[in-house]
Scaffold this active site. Structure first.
Site, PDB file in Angstrom:
ATOM      1  N   LYS A  10       0.843  -1.197   0.000  1.00 24.15           N
ATOM      2  CA  LYS A  10       0.000   0.000   0.000  1.00 24.15           C
ATOM      3  C   LYS A  10       0.876   1.243   0.000  1.00 24.15           C
ATOM      4  O   LYS A  10       2.047   1.222   0.409  1.00 24.15           O
ATOM      5  CB  LYS A  10      -0.947   0.021   1.205  1.00 24.15           C
ATOM      6  CG  LYS A  10      -0.268  -0.002   2.585  1.00 24.15           C
ATOM      7  CD  LYS A  10       0.213   1.345   3.086  1.00 24.15           C
ATOM      8  CE  LYS A  10       0.865   1.274   4.446  1.00 24.15           C
ATOM      9  NZ  LYS A  10       1.569   2.520   4.837  1.00 24.15           N
ATOM     10  N   PRO A  96       8.809  -4.321  -0.023  1.00 15.36           N
ATOM     11  CA  PRO A  96       9.970  -3.951   0.786  1.00 15.36           C
ATOM     12  C   PRO A  96       9.756  -4.238   2.269  1.00 15.36           C
ATOM     13  O   PRO A  96       8.663  -4.025   2.814  1.00 15.36           O
ATOM     14  CB  PRO A  96      10.109  -2.449   0.535  1.00 15.36           C
ATOM     15  CG  PRO A  96       9.506  -2.240  -0.814  1.00 15.36           C
ATOM     16  CD  PRO A  96       8.380  -3.219  -0.905  1.00 15.36           C
ATOM     17  N   GLY A  99       9.557  -1.011   5.173  1.00 12.50           N
ATOM     18  CA  GLY A  99       9.614   0.091   4.225  1.00 12.50           C
ATOM     19  C   GLY A  99       8.438   1.039   4.255  1.00 12.50           C
ATOM     20  O   GLY A  99       8.348   1.930   3.414  1.00 12.50           O
ATOM     21  N   GLY A 100       7.487   0.858   5.180  1.00 11.96           N
ATOM     22  CA  GLY A 100       6.336   1.743   5.219  1.00 11.96           C
ATOM     23  C   GLY A 100       5.287   1.419   4.179  1.00 11.96           C
ATOM     24  O   GLY A 100       4.435   2.258   3.870  1.00 11.96           O
ATOM     25  N   MET A 101       5.326   0.183   3.632  1.00 13.21           N
ATOM     26  CA  MET A 101       4.361  -0.220   2.611  1.00 13.21           C
ATOM     27  C   MET A 101       3.508  -1.394   3.072  1.00 13.21           C
ATOM     28  O   MET A 101       2.866  -2.067   2.266  1.00 13.21           O
ATOM     29  CB  MET A 101       5.078  -0.549   1.306  1.00 13.21           C
ATOM     30  CG  MET A 101       5.843   0.637   0.727  1.00 13.21           C
ATOM     31  SD  MET A 101       6.518   0.310  -0.917  1.00 13.21           S
ATOM     32  CE  MET A 101       5.007   0.335  -1.906  1.00 13.21           C
ATOM     33  N   GLY A 103       4.239  -4.362   4.355  1.00 14.67           N
ATOM     34  CA  GLY A 103       4.607  -5.717   3.967  1.00 14.67           C
ATOM     35  C   GLY A 103       4.293  -6.747   5.037  1.00 14.67           C
ATOM     36  O   GLY A 103       3.762  -7.826   4.744  1.00 14.67           O
ATOM     37  N   GLY A 104       4.608  -6.436   6.295  1.00 12.17           N
ATOM     38  CA  GLY A 104       4.283  -7.366   7.374  1.00 12.17           C
ATOM     39  C   GLY A 104       2.783  -7.534   7.541  1.00 12.17           C
ATOM     40  O   GLY A 104       2.287  -8.649   7.755  1.00 12.17           O
ATOM     41  N   SER A 105       2.054  -6.436   7.423  1.00 11.02           N
ATOM     42  CA  SER A 105       0.589  -6.505   7.514  1.00 11.02           C
ATOM     43  C   SER A 105       0.012  -7.322   6.371  1.00 11.02           C
ATOM     44  O   SER A 105      -0.939  -8.089   6.556  1.00 11.02           O
ATOM     45  CB  SER A 105       0.002  -5.091   7.494  1.00 11.02           C
ATOM     46  OG  SER A 105       0.414  -4.354   8.625  1.00 11.02           O
ATOM     47  N   ALA A 106       0.587  -7.157   5.180  1.00  9.54           N
ATOM     48  CA  ALA A 106       0.144  -7.947   4.034  1.00  9.54           C
ATOM     49  C   ALA A 106       0.319  -9.430   4.307  1.00  9.54           C
ATOM     50  O   ALA A 106      -0.567 -10.246   4.015  1.00  9.54           O
ATOM     51  CB  ALA A 106       0.916  -7.529   2.786  1.00  9.54           C
ATOM     52  N   ASP A 138      -2.837  -1.797   9.998  1.00 11.52           N
ATOM     53  CA  ASP A 138      -2.855  -1.849   8.536  1.00 11.52           C
ATOM     54  C   ASP A 138      -3.351  -3.177   7.987  1.00 11.52           C
ATOM     55  O   ASP A 138      -3.579  -3.296   6.778  1.00 11.52           O
ATOM     56  CB  ASP A 138      -1.445  -1.599   7.979  1.00 11.52           C
ATOM     57  CG  ASP A 138      -0.984  -0.160   8.132  1.00 11.52           C
ATOM     58  OD1 ASP A 138      -1.835   0.714   8.445  1.00 11.52           O
ATOM     59  OD2 ASP A 138       0.215   0.110   7.938  1.00 11.52           O
TER      60      ASP A 138
END
Length: 300
Positions: A10, A96, A99-101, A103-106, A138
């Site tokens: 995101k 990443p 990276g603030g995108m 990724g862990g939440s995904a 997130d």
């Protein structure tokens, strides 16, 4: 049997942050846009119990114990349905790391959907979203995808209309940033200031609905950006390089340190990526578009 779920990264096209609450969290007005960088999470039965493995860029930085959000998602679903969390979760990383995108939440959302399908729990969408909200702010959006306004801690979602495709360039930093550390720095910088209640910017919502990148570029904002720049000043050079390369807008993605650049179209995004790659201000560059679908079962 195995189940594989693809889940998107995101970018926050608006991140308005309120003052710290008594519980330590912050109220947010968080306008999420899912983009076409994905992780894939595969769930396979494992008689030896819960196990997590990972491959892909920066996979060595991903925790493989029960602190991993994918593992926590499997544990939460297993506990709710009274079964043993006997599953091997394999994460193929492309988002990443740190990276603030999200990724862990995904990965958490992907594991939750994969385990639900693997175990045949038949959880409703509302139940899955409830578990997502327990896992992290997130995670619900990672399940839903598209575009949404997140309020509360970001976990209360309202879907948003998007009238077109938006093209992005993401510059990856040489080192990560901890989201809690960025919020602590936000609190330090805001000490003594009157922090307004966070609200969604109607200009952002209108630009998304119209599919207008030029209008969106004028409206994007991130209240965490000063804190991220305070902790990682080199990001300023990356932002400047992207603007000079022709980006319509340049901002830190979420809590950083990935920086996001809005491009007029796919060709411009490719050109901006090339300039950023040669600038020496980042370690890697990726292009993507949004909105992208949320967590999706690819096959079983």
């Amino acid at each position: 049997m195995s189940v594989t779920v693809r889940v998107p990264a995101k970018v926050n096209v608006q991140l308005a942050v309120g003052a710290a609450r008594p519980d330590g969290f912050h109220d947010l007005a968080n306008v999420f846009l899912a983009v076409s960088l994905h992780d894939e999470v595969t769930a396979v039965p494992d008689a030896d119990g819960l196990r997590v493995t990972c491959e892909g860029p920066d996979a060595g930085e991903v925790p493989l114990d029960r602190t991993n959000l994918a593992a926590r998602a499997a544990l939460a679903l297993a506990e709710r349905y009274g079964r043993a969390p006997d599953v091997h979760l394999h994460i193929a990383k492309d988002i990443p790391v740190a990276g603030g995108m999200a990724g862990g939440s995904a990965d958490g959302a992907g594991a939750l959907l994969a385990c639900d399908a693997l175990w045949g729990t038949g959880a409703s969408r509302d139940e899955l979203l409830e578990i997502c909200a327990e896992l992290g702010s997130d995670v619900p959006f990672s399940l839903v995808g598209g575009a949404a306004l997140g309020t509360g801690r970001g976990e209360k979602l309202t879907g948003l209309e998007v009238g077109g495709e938006f093209h992005w360039v993401f510059a990856l930093a040489g080192r990560g940033l901890s989201t809690p550390a960025v919020f602590r720095e936000f609190d330090r910088l805001a000490e003594g200031l009157d922090i307004p209640e966070p609200v969604a910017d109607q200009a952002v919502l209108d630009a998304l609905a119209k599919g207008d990148p030029t209008a969106l570029a004028v409206a994007v904002s991130n209240d965490l950006q000063p804190a991220a720049l305070s902790l990682h000043p080199e990001l300023g050079d990356t932002l400047a390089a992207g603007r000079a390369a022709g980006a319509l807008a340049a901002l830190v993605s979420g809590s950083g340190p990935t920086t996001a650049f809005l491009a007029p179209d796919a060709g411009s995004a490719s050109d901006i990526a090339g300039v950023l790659r040669a600038s020496g201000t980042c370690r890697d560059v990726r292009t993507a578009s949004g909105p992208a679908a949320g967590a999706t079962v690819l096959g079983s």
